[in-house]
Design an enzyme around this catalytic site. Structure first.
Site, PDB file in Angstrom:
ATOM      1  N   GLY A  30      -9.652   0.002   2.303  1.00 14.34           N
ATOM      2  CA  GLY A  30     -10.716  -0.872   1.807  1.00 14.34           C
ATOM      3  C   GLY A  30     -10.322  -2.334   1.861  1.00 14.34           C
ATOM      4  CG  LEU A  32     -13.601  -2.294   4.740  1.00 13.90           C
ATOM      5  CD1 LEU A  32     -14.828  -1.607   5.345  1.00 13.90           C
ATOM      6  CD2 LEU A  32     -12.326  -1.621   5.238  1.00 13.90           C
ATOM      7  CG  HIS A  33      -9.477  -7.572   7.113  1.00 15.36           C
ATOM      8  ND1 HIS A  33      -9.148  -7.196   8.394  1.00 15.36           N
ATOM      9  CD2 HIS A  33      -8.506  -7.070   6.302  1.00 15.36           C
ATOM     10  CE1 HIS A  33      -8.007  -6.528   8.375  1.00 15.36           C
ATOM     11  NE2 HIS A  33      -7.595  -6.426   7.113  1.00 15.36           N
ATOM     12  N   GLY A  35     -10.526  -7.282  10.983  1.00 12.42           N
ATOM     13  CA  GLY A  35      -9.537  -6.429  11.650  1.00 12.42           C
ATOM     14  C   GLY A  35      -9.981  -4.971  11.564  1.00 12.42           C
ATOM     15  CG  HIS A  36     -10.179  -2.953   7.773  1.00 14.08           C
ATOM     16  ND1 HIS A  36     -10.078  -3.899   6.779  1.00 14.08           N
ATOM     17  CD2 HIS A  36      -9.098  -2.151   7.615  1.00 14.08           C
ATOM     18  CE1 HIS A  36      -8.985  -3.678   6.053  1.00 14.08           C
ATOM     19  NE2 HIS A  36      -8.374  -2.625   6.545  1.00 14.08           N
ATOM     20  CD  GLN A  60      -0.500   3.663   2.197  1.00 11.97           C
ATOM     21  OE1 GLN A  60      -1.072   4.617   2.692  1.00 11.97           O
ATOM     22  NE2 GLN A  60      -0.537   2.462   2.759  1.00 11.97           N
ATOM     23  CG  ASP A 157      -0.397  -1.575   9.446  1.00 15.38           C
ATOM     24  OD1 ASP A 157       0.315  -2.084   8.585  1.00 15.38           O
ATOM     25  OD2 ASP A 157      -1.615  -1.811   9.531  1.00 15.38           O
ATOM     26  CD  GLN A 160      -0.592   3.056   8.959  1.00 13.65           C
ATOM     27  OE1 GLN A 160      -0.317   2.978   7.774  1.00 13.65           O
ATOM     28  NE2 GLN A 160      -1.696   2.567   9.460  1.00 13.65           N
ATOM     29  CB  SER A 193      -6.444  -5.866   2.503  1.00 16.59           C
ATOM     30  OG  SER A 193      -7.156  -5.081   3.430  1.00 16.59           O
TER      31      SER A 193
HETATM   32  P1  AMP Z   1      -5.347  -0.775   5.771  1.00 17.40           P
HETATM   33  O1  AMP Z   1      -6.666  -0.845   5.091  1.00 17.40           O
HETATM   34  O2  AMP Z   1      -4.514  -1.988   5.598  1.00 17.40           O
HETATM   35  O3  AMP Z   1      -4.629   0.513   5.512  1.00 17.40           O
HETATM   36  O4  AMP Z   1      -5.686  -0.757   7.326  1.00 17.40           O
HETATM   37  C1  AMP Z   1      -6.534   0.222   7.883  1.00 17.40           C
HETATM   38  C2  AMP Z   1      -6.403   0.200   9.383  1.00 17.40           C
HETATM   39  O5  AMP Z   1      -6.778  -1.089   9.870  1.00 17.40           O
HETATM   40  C3  AMP Z   1      -4.972   0.434   9.846  1.00 17.40           C
HETATM   41  O6  AMP Z   1      -4.986   1.263  10.992  1.00 17.40           O
HETATM   42  C4  AMP Z   1      -4.494  -0.957  10.152  1.00 17.40           C
HETATM   43  O7  AMP Z   1      -3.459  -0.991  11.117  1.00 17.40           O
HETATM   44  C5  AMP Z   1      -5.754  -1.595  10.702  1.00 17.40           C
HETATM   45  N1  AMP Z   1      -5.687  -3.054  10.597  1.00 17.40           N
HETATM   46  C6  AMP Z   1      -5.320  -3.780   9.512  1.00 17.40           C
HETATM   47  N2  AMP Z   1      -5.315  -5.102   9.810  1.00 17.40           N
HETATM   48  C7  AMP Z   1      -5.685  -5.206  11.118  1.00 17.40           C
HETATM   49  C8  AMP Z   1      -5.859  -6.298  12.032  1.00 17.40           C
HETATM   50  N3  AMP Z   1      -5.651  -7.558  11.674  1.00 17.40           N
HETATM   51  N4  AMP Z   1      -6.255  -6.027  13.298  1.00 17.40           N
HETATM   52  C9  AMP Z   1      -6.455  -4.738  13.688  1.00 17.40           C
HETATM   53  N5  AMP Z   1      -6.307  -3.673  12.883  1.00 17.40           N
HETATM   54  C10 AMP Z   1      -5.924  -3.894  11.614  1.00 17.40           C
END
Ligand code: AMP
Length: 407
Positions: A30, A32-33, A35-36, A60, A157, A160, A193
């Site tokens: 969540g 969300l930006h 990137g998501h 985690q 990531d 990951q 985030s």
């Molecule tokens: P998170 O909510 O941080 O667990 O991220 C969810 C998914 O979004 C993960 O697969 C992250 O690698 C991906 N993600 C996070 N930030 C970015 C970004 N700036 N650009 C592309 N994917 C992202």
């Protein structure tokens, strides 16, 4: 868009829609930006029904980490996910995911997925014990709940992503994992985030992460690919911003995550820093890469001749993928398998050893299947008649594309 908080609700909905629909899945925590958003939009472009999960996974987070203050705003997230084209939000709580006791609210012991140790000794894992087992456990559970055809993860990531690719391979999970490029602000700062924790000044300071990676990339592009020089460049550039406290900078193999002394083909340059209380990570993939040119067209159009000439002139390797499909078609014919019996074709292709044999023009590319040279046999009219039907089968494509990627 539909929003589900229970596994039962989500599964019932997906069962009604699964049929011929392909399901894309984007797991998130969540806040969300964009990137998501880039992952969700790619999923929307490539599949028919996109599920976004929003779950701040307690497994985690370490005891000293930011679980309690991690930003949460389901309503805003749902609106954003919908604007990017998602069909479903899945937002379970820890109780629903079976990691919290209903009566006491305490954490419950759970079956854990433990990634192989070699992937979890270095990079972030060295500073976040248990983190990747927490990620792997919940991602495996989510993949089982959603059962998507394709799941999308960010290259931001990188550790990951490598661990998830490996767990899907090791546990034979029936899902394709796609990595997506890191989306950045104009300043170069990778969207995250956790950027919400940064002040305006810190946001400017944080841009030095990407600048330091790029400084190393510039050096790499001059032909210097050794560990010492690349890491020195990163750390020197980072030290220009005293508030950025380096946790680690490392150069590893992008798949095995093992430290690299020198980049032969590709290397993952990864860093983690603290800026005040906020932990920031970033990475860049450095690689020597020859261009890949794909040439397609109907049978008999002259693809082989043109491709060979292009490859000769540009000094590239000529990969005649058609010859590989012909090799499988030949085996199907020879084994007298009914070509529409996809399971038998899959069983055959699952055991095949296939090699291309480069031959001088005007000869066509040769093929060895299971050690036998069948270069002439694959060019008969019977094989030509069979090859399209065989090449269209999912298992055949999967095995051969994998094979071609290895080349
Ligand atoms: P998170 O909510 O941080 O667990 O991220 C969810 C998914 O979004 C993960 O697969 C992250 O690698 C991906 N993600 C996070 N930030 C970015 C970004 N700036 N650009 C592309 N994917 C992202």
């Amino acid at each position: 868009m539909r929003c589900f908080k229970t596994i039962m609700g989500l599964r019932t909905y997906l069962a009604q829609h699964r049929g011929s629909q392909s399901i894309g899945f984007v797991p998130t925590m969540g806040a969300l930006h964009s990137g998501h958003g880039s992952l969700i939009q790619r999923a929307v472009a490539e599949t028919n029904l996109v599920v976004v999960s929003i779950f701040v996974n307690p497994l985690q987070f370490g005891p000293q980490e930011d679980l309690a203050k991690y930003p949460r705003n389901l309503e805003a997230d749902a609106q954003l996910a919908e604007s990017w084209g998602a069909s479903v939000i899945f937002a379970p709580d820890p109780l629903e995911m079976g990691i919290q006791d209903e009566n006491t609210g305490r954490s419950l012991p759970k079956t854990l997925v433990i990634p192989p140790p070699e992937l979890t000794v270095g990079l972030c894992a060295a500073f976040r014990p248990g983190h990747f087992s927490g990620v792997a456990t919940i991602v495996t559970q989510l993949l089982q709940i959603v059962q998507p055809h394709i799941a999308y993860f960010g290259e931001k990531d990188a550790q990951q992503l490598a661990i998830i690719r490996r767990l899907v391979q090791d546990l034979n999970l029936p899902v394709e994992i796609k990595g997506c490029p890191t989306l950045r602000e104009r300043s170069g700062l990778a969207l995250s985030s956790r950027n919400q924790y940064l002040s305006d000044t810190e946001k400017i300071e944080a841009t030095n992460l990407y600048r330091s990676l790029n400084a190393a990339k510039n050096l790499f592009q001059t032909g210097i690919g050794d560990r010492g020089s690349l890491l020195k460049t990163v750390t020197e550039q980072l030290s220009q911003t005293p508030n950025l406290k380096l946790q680690y900078a490392d150069l590893v193999d992008p798949q095995s995550l093992q430290p690299l002394e020198k980049i032969e083909t590709s290397g993952l340059l990864a860093i983690a820093t603290y800026l005040g209380e906020t932990r920031l990570i970033d990475n860049l993939l450095l690689r020597h890469r020859q261009p890949i040119i794909a040439i397609d067209g109907p049978a008999g159009a002259g693809k082989s001749t043109v491709t060979r000439q292009v490859a000769d002139q540009l000094g590239l390797i000529y990969l005649d993928t058609g010859a590989m499909y012909r090799g499988i078609a030949f085996l199907v014919k020879e084994a007298q398998i009914n070509p529409t019996d996809e399971a038998s074709v899959a069983e055959l292709v699952g055991q095949v050893q296939i090699e291309l044999i480069a031959r001088p023009a005007p000869q066509l590319t040769g093929v060895k299947v299971n050690g036998r040279d069948v270069s002439e046999a694959i060019r008969t009219p019977e094989v030509t008649a069979l090859v399209s039907a065989i090449a269209a089968q999912k298992a055949v494509r999967e095995v051969l594309v994998n094979n071609q990627q290895m080349l």
